[in-house]
Design a protein around this motif. Structure first.
Motif, PDB file in Angstrom:
ATOM      1  N   GLN A 104       4.828   7.304  -0.948  1.00  0.00           N
ATOM      2  CA  GLN A 104       3.561   7.810  -0.435  1.00  0.00           C
ATOM      3  C   GLN A 104       2.692   6.640   0.023  1.00  0.00           C
ATOM      4  O   GLN A 104       2.321   5.794  -0.783  1.00  0.00           O
ATOM      5  N   PRO A 105       2.353   6.550   1.312  1.00  0.00           N
ATOM      6  CA  PRO A 105       1.440   5.494   1.746  1.00  0.00           C
ATOM      7  C   PRO A 105       0.015   5.775   1.275  1.00  0.00           C
ATOM      8  O   PRO A 105      -0.400   6.942   1.177  1.00  0.00           O
ATOM      9  N   VAL A 106      -0.724   4.729   0.945  1.00  0.00           N
ATOM     10  CA  VAL A 106      -2.129   4.863   0.548  1.00  0.00           C
ATOM     11  C   VAL A 106      -2.957   3.885   1.375  1.00  0.00           C
ATOM     12  O   VAL A 106      -2.481   2.813   1.750  1.00  0.00           O
ATOM     13  N   ARG A 107      -4.196   4.252   1.643  1.00  0.00           N
ATOM     14  CA  ARG A 107      -5.106   3.430   2.429  1.00  0.00           C
ATOM     15  C   ARG A 107      -6.489   3.451   1.791  1.00  0.00           C
ATOM     16  O   ARG A 107      -6.834   4.379   1.071  1.00  0.00           O
ATOM     17  N   ASP A 120       0.820  -1.209   0.000  1.00  0.00           N
ATOM     18  CA  ASP A 120       0.000   0.000   0.000  1.00  0.00           C
ATOM     19  C   ASP A 120       0.856   1.263   0.000  1.00  0.00           C
ATOM     20  O   ASP A 120       0.696   2.160   0.830  1.00  0.00           O
ATOM     21  N   THR A 121       1.796   1.303  -0.942  1.00  0.00           N
ATOM     22  CA  THR A 121       2.637   2.483  -1.132  1.00  0.00           C
ATOM     23  C   THR A 121       2.777   2.789  -2.619  1.00  0.00           C
ATOM     24  O   THR A 121       2.574   1.926  -3.475  1.00  0.00           O
ATOM     25  N   PRO A 146      -1.261   9.336   4.929  1.00  0.00           N
ATOM     26  CA  PRO A 146      -1.530   8.552   3.722  1.00  0.00           C
ATOM     27  C   PRO A 146      -2.582   9.197   2.840  1.00  0.00           C
ATOM     28  O   PRO A 146      -3.444   9.959   3.320  1.00  0.00           O
TER      29      PRO A 146
END
Length: 328
Positions: A266-269, A11-12, A97
């Motif tokens: 960049q972290p994403v959620r 998740d990045t 995120p």
């Protein structure tokens, strides 16, 4: 690679630049994001695959744009899958995120066992950028074309932005030791730097006369583009999805001759922005008579979020522009 290091890349989105060939790109890995998106719905397998591909494209494209608020991808067609919609919400603060949500609308009785992209008919692929209150949203549209949603996205950038763009994506159900079956996805987005992209006139060599990346590249730029794409053509599925090869290792494997330079990941959620307050705001344009028509036999007004499955149950007397003061 240890499990801890593997999870650090899940998740990045990792931005990078190829200095030798004047190109920029992103490497994305999605795991929990896809679980959050897909567990909300009982999609047939081809629809699941389309939503997974669209979410991966959204992560790659959303991180490319200097967003202050939201980027949305939409596909609308006359096929069994009528619409796929995704949103990428930019981080509100440094280090936080980004959030992604997605859903599909489809005719279950028309979905077949054929390849996912064949579930789409004639229609359009759109990218919408909304930088928030006080700004004018931007929307670009191209026809659905090619053999995948990534082909549609590449055609959009060539046609609407005059930016040569290519994607290499992989996604599907994964089985890992000690972990149940779950969705994983990984991909690379590569784009020529804007200053080097000439403005093309007339039709292109693609389907329906659409411009392709090759139509925009000439001379040394064209040679660089061909060379770098030949590297991407060697990438294997396990390299894209992981989990044993990190994105920075992948870049060295593919582009060590191009002098890759990486930036902060960049972290994403998975995340949704729906709320009871927004439901009430949407209903605020209706009169008490209109609200009465929306009221269930149980005497409630209900609403469901298509993205996250949240259910809202409201007292009809407290919604609409003639609402009584106070809420439930």
């Amino acid at each position: 690679m240890s499990i801890g290091s593997k999870l650090a890349w899940d998740d990045t989105v990792l931005p990078f630049q190829l200095d030798r060939s004047d190109m920029r790109g992103r490497v994305a890995r999605l795991d929990g994001v896809l679980s959050g998106v897909l567990k909300q719905h009982d999609y047939p397998a081809p629809v699941e695959a389309l939503v997974a591909e669209m979410a991966l494209l959204t992560a790659l494209i959303g991180q490319t744009v200097k967003l202050r608020w939201k980027l949305s991808l939409q596909v609308q067609t006359n096929g069994p899958v009528r619409m796929i919609a995704t949103d990428y919400f930019a981080p509100t603060k440094e280090g936080e995120p980004a959030r992604i949500r997605a859903y599909a609308s489809f005719d279950r009785d028309r979905v077949t066992d054929a390849q996912p992209f064949s579930q789409l008919g004639n229609g359009y692929f759109a990218i919408l950028i909304d930088q928030g209150p006080g700004t004018t949203p931007y929307q670009g549209i191209t026809p659905v074309a090619g053999t995948s949603l990534s082909d549609c996205a590449a055609a959009y950038f060539a046609q609407s932005e005059q930016l040569p763009t290519t994607f290499a994506l992989s996604y599907g159900r994964s089985m890992e030791p000690g972990v149940g079956e779950h969705w994983r996805a990984g991909g690379i987005m590569l784009q020529h730097m804007p200053k080097a992209s000439p403005f093309a006139q007339g039709g292109g060599s693609g389907e329906q006369g659409l411009l392709l990346a090759e139509d925009l590249m000439h001379g040394n730029d064209g040679e660089n583009w061909t060379r770098v794409n030949s590297h991407i053509g060697t990438v294997e599925e396990f390299e894209l999805i992981g989990p044993t090869i990190s994105p920075d290792q992948l870049l060295v494997r593919l582009f060590h001759e191009e002098i890759p330079r990486v930036y902060d990941a960049q972290p994403v959620r998975f995340g949704c922005t729906c709320s009871e307050a927004k439901v009430r705001q949407t209903l605020s344009i209706y009169s008490a008579k209109d609200i009465e028509k929306m009221t269930t036999d149980d005497g409630r007004v209900t609403a469901d979020c298509q993205f996250c499955g949240a259910h809202y149950d409201l007292d009809p007397k407290t919604v609409g522009f003639e609402a009584e003061d106070g809420t439930d």
